[in-house]
Scaffold this active site. Structure first.
Site, PDB file in Angstrom:
ATOM      1  N   ASP A   1      25.043  -3.681  60.509  1.00 56.94           N
ATOM      2  CA  ASP A   1      24.847  -4.234  61.859  1.00 56.94           C
ATOM      3  C   ASP A   1      25.525  -5.597  62.033  1.00 56.94           C
ATOM      4  O   ASP A   1      24.984  -6.487  62.708  1.00 56.94           O
ATOM      5  CB  ASP A   1      23.344  -4.343  62.181  1.00 56.94           C
ATOM      6  CG  ASP A   1      22.648  -2.984  62.183  1.00 56.94           C
ATOM      7  OD1 ASP A   1      23.301  -1.986  62.514  1.00 56.94           O
ATOM      8  OD2 ASP A   1      21.452  -2.929  61.855  1.00 56.94           O
TER       9      ASP A   1
ATOM     10  N   ARG B   1      28.203   9.535  48.953  1.00 58.93           N
ATOM     11  CA  ARG B   1      28.416   9.171  50.353  1.00 58.93           C
ATOM     12  C   ARG B   1      29.880   9.274  50.756  1.00 58.93           C
ATOM     13  O   ARG B   1      30.207   9.691  51.854  1.00 58.93           O
ATOM     14  CB  ARG B   1      27.914   7.751  50.615  1.00 58.93           C
ATOM     15  CG  ARG B   1      28.068   7.366  52.090  1.00 58.93           C
ATOM     16  CD  ARG B   1      27.546   5.994  52.390  1.00 58.93           C
ATOM     17  NE  ARG B   1      28.362   4.949  51.801  1.00 58.93           N
ATOM     18  CZ  ARG B   1      28.092   3.660  51.895  1.00 58.93           C
ATOM     19  NH1 ARG B   1      27.020   3.269  52.544  1.00 58.93           N
ATOM     20  NH2 ARG B   1      28.878   2.770  51.339  1.00 58.93           N
TER      21      ARG B   1
ATOM     22  N   GLY C   1      29.648  -4.058  57.110  1.00 60.39           N
ATOM     23  CA  GLY C   1      28.297  -4.580  56.868  1.00 60.39           C
ATOM     24  C   GLY C   1      27.213  -3.796  57.597  1.00 60.39           C
ATOM     25  O   GLY C   1      27.498  -2.819  58.312  1.00 60.39           O
TER      26      GLY C   1
ATOM     27  N   ASN D   1      28.056   1.099  67.663  1.00 59.15           N
ATOM     28  CA  ASN D   1      26.654   1.349  67.364  1.00 59.15           C
ATOM     29  C   ASN D   1      25.794   0.637  68.401  1.00 59.15           C
ATOM     30  O   ASN D   1      26.225  -0.350  69.001  1.00 59.15           O
ATOM     31  CB  ASN D   1      26.312   0.819  65.969  1.00 59.15           C
ATOM     32  CG  ASN D   1      24.890   1.139  65.562  1.00 59.15           C
ATOM     33  OD1 ASN D   1      24.399   2.253  65.785  1.00 59.15           O
ATOM     34  ND2 ASN D   1      24.197   0.167  64.985  1.00 59.15           N
TER      35      ASN D   1
ATOM     36  N   ASP E   1      31.518  -2.546  61.421  1.00 59.94           N
ATOM     37  CA  ASP E   1      32.379  -2.922  60.300  1.00 59.94           C
ATOM     38  C   ASP E   1      31.678  -2.524  59.000  1.00 59.94           C
ATOM     39  O   ASP E   1      30.718  -1.746  59.028  1.00 59.94           O
ATOM     40  CB  ASP E   1      32.757  -4.417  60.358  1.00 59.94           C
ATOM     41  CG  ASP E   1      31.553  -5.326  60.180  1.00 59.94           C
ATOM     42  OD1 ASP E   1      30.458  -4.829  59.846  1.00 59.94           O
ATOM     43  OD2 ASP E   1      31.709  -6.556  60.372  1.00 59.94           O
TER      44      ASP E   1
ATOM     45  N   HIS F   1      21.976  -1.155  68.732  1.00 61.89           N
ATOM     46  CA  HIS F   1      20.890  -1.638  67.889  1.00 61.89           C
ATOM     47  C   HIS F   1      19.766  -2.168  68.779  1.00 61.89           C
ATOM     48  O   HIS F   1      20.010  -2.934  69.713  1.00 61.89           O
ATOM     49  CB  HIS F   1      21.408  -2.751  66.964  1.00 61.89           C
ATOM     50  CG  HIS F   1      20.350  -3.208  66.008  1.00 61.89           C
ATOM     51  ND1 HIS F   1      19.984  -2.446  64.924  1.00 61.89           N
ATOM     52  CD2 HIS F   1      19.564  -4.306  66.002  1.00 61.89           C
ATOM     53  CE1 HIS F   1      19.000  -3.074  64.274  1.00 61.89           C
ATOM     54  NE2 HIS F   1      18.730  -4.207  64.904  1.00 61.89           N
TER      55      HIS F   1
HETATM   56  C1  GRF Z   1      17.782   3.626  69.601  1.00 60.57           C
HETATM   57  O1  GRF Z   1      16.737   2.757  69.916  1.00 60.57           O
HETATM   58  C2  GRF Z   1      18.931   2.873  68.994  1.00 60.57           C
HETATM   59  O2  GRF Z   1      18.971   1.534  69.350  1.00 60.57           O
HETATM   60  C3  GRF Z   1      18.683   2.975  67.515  1.00 60.57           C
HETATM   61  O3  GRF Z   1      18.093   4.223  67.329  1.00 60.57           O
HETATM   62  C4  GRF Z   1      17.410   4.624  68.515  1.00 60.57           C
HETATM   63  C5  GRF Z   1      17.874   6.016  68.828  1.00 60.57           C
HETATM   64  O4  GRF Z   1      17.115   6.602  69.821  1.00 60.57           O
HETATM   65  N1  GRF Z   1      19.924   2.788  66.791  1.00 60.57           N
HETATM   66  P1  GRF Z   1      17.564   8.015  70.423  1.00 60.57           P
HETATM   67  O5  GRF Z   1      17.714   8.987  69.243  1.00 60.57           O
HETATM   68  O6  GRF Z   1      18.836   7.830  71.160  1.00 60.57           O
HETATM   69  O7  GRF Z   1      16.435   8.438  71.304  1.00 60.57           O
END
Ligand code: GRF
Length: 204
Positions: free
Chosen positions: A148, A68, A146, A110, A144, A112
């Site tokens: 999420d 990675r 971790g 990000n 960061d 979520h």
């Molecule tokens: C979204 O729901 C986001 O919250 C999550 O992955 C999904 C991505 O959807 N991290 P898309 O590829 O933007 O349609």
């Protein structure tokens, strides 16, 4: 940051958030430009959407790197080469490693599909549904080391309705994502986000 905000987007899947962000950039709602879209999945539809919008879009195969951190180093190199100020994870399913986080500290976002710290990980929508919560939502946060766990920029609740399945719930979550993510990116690009410990202040 001097000049317009240079954005790099990482995707693994469909890329609807990416497309929506690219539209908000085109409209001028986000004062920046998308310099590159990178995917770790060759068939990610996000790459197709990106190319359709005239963006540079590349697949970098994790299997051609021994681990990675060497993969991350290649991503860092490509992003840095293009002068990227902000890395936007938009459905990027690979965990970024510590070197990546420190190369772009406080400059990775990000989104979520749950109200963190509830239901972190890759199945936030299904997990919330399975738990039986009445309210879930959307979280935009800095990344960061971790999973999420970074400081939260914006959150909004989405009710779970009787009869919801993963698809219907995720659809309503997506609608909120399309509003929240551009707002957070815009605030970053306008220099209006300040991280104070775990809290993110959004300046007017
Ligand atoms: C979204 O729901 C986001 O919250 C999550 O992955 C999904 C991505 O959807 N991290 P898309 O590829 O933007 O349609």
């Amino acid at each position: 940051m001097s000049g317009p905000c240079v954005i790099g987007v990482l995707v693994s899947g469909s890329g609807t958030n990416l497309e929506n962000i690219a539209l908000r950039v085109e409209e001028g709602f986000i004062p920046g430009r998308i310099a590159i879209v990178i995917s770790d999945v060759e068939e990610a539809y996000g790459l197709v959407r990106a190319r359709r919008m005239g963006l540079e879009a590349v697949f970098i195969d994790p299997r051609s790197f021994p681990d990675r951190s060497s993969y991350d180093r290649e991503l860092i190199r490509m992003l840095a080469e293009r002068g990227v100020d902000l890395v936007v994870l938009a459905g990027y399913m690979k965990l970024v490693g510590p070197e990546f986080v420190s190369a772009f500290r406080e400059r990775i976002m990000n989104i979520h599909p749950a109200l963190l710290p509830s239901f972190p990980g890759t199945s936030g929508v299904a997990d919330a549904l399975a738990y039986g919560v009445k309210v879930t939502g959307v979280t935009v946060h800095f990344v960061d080391e971790g999973l999420d766990t970074g400081p939260i920029i914006l959150q909004e609740a989405v009710p779970v309705l009787p009869g919801d399945d993963e698809e219907t719930l995720h659809q309503r979550i997506h609608e909120v994502e399309y509003r929240l993510y551009p707002e957070a990116i815009r605030a970053f690009c306008e220099g209006r986000l300040r991280i104070v410990g775990r809290r993110v202040e959004i300046l007017e």
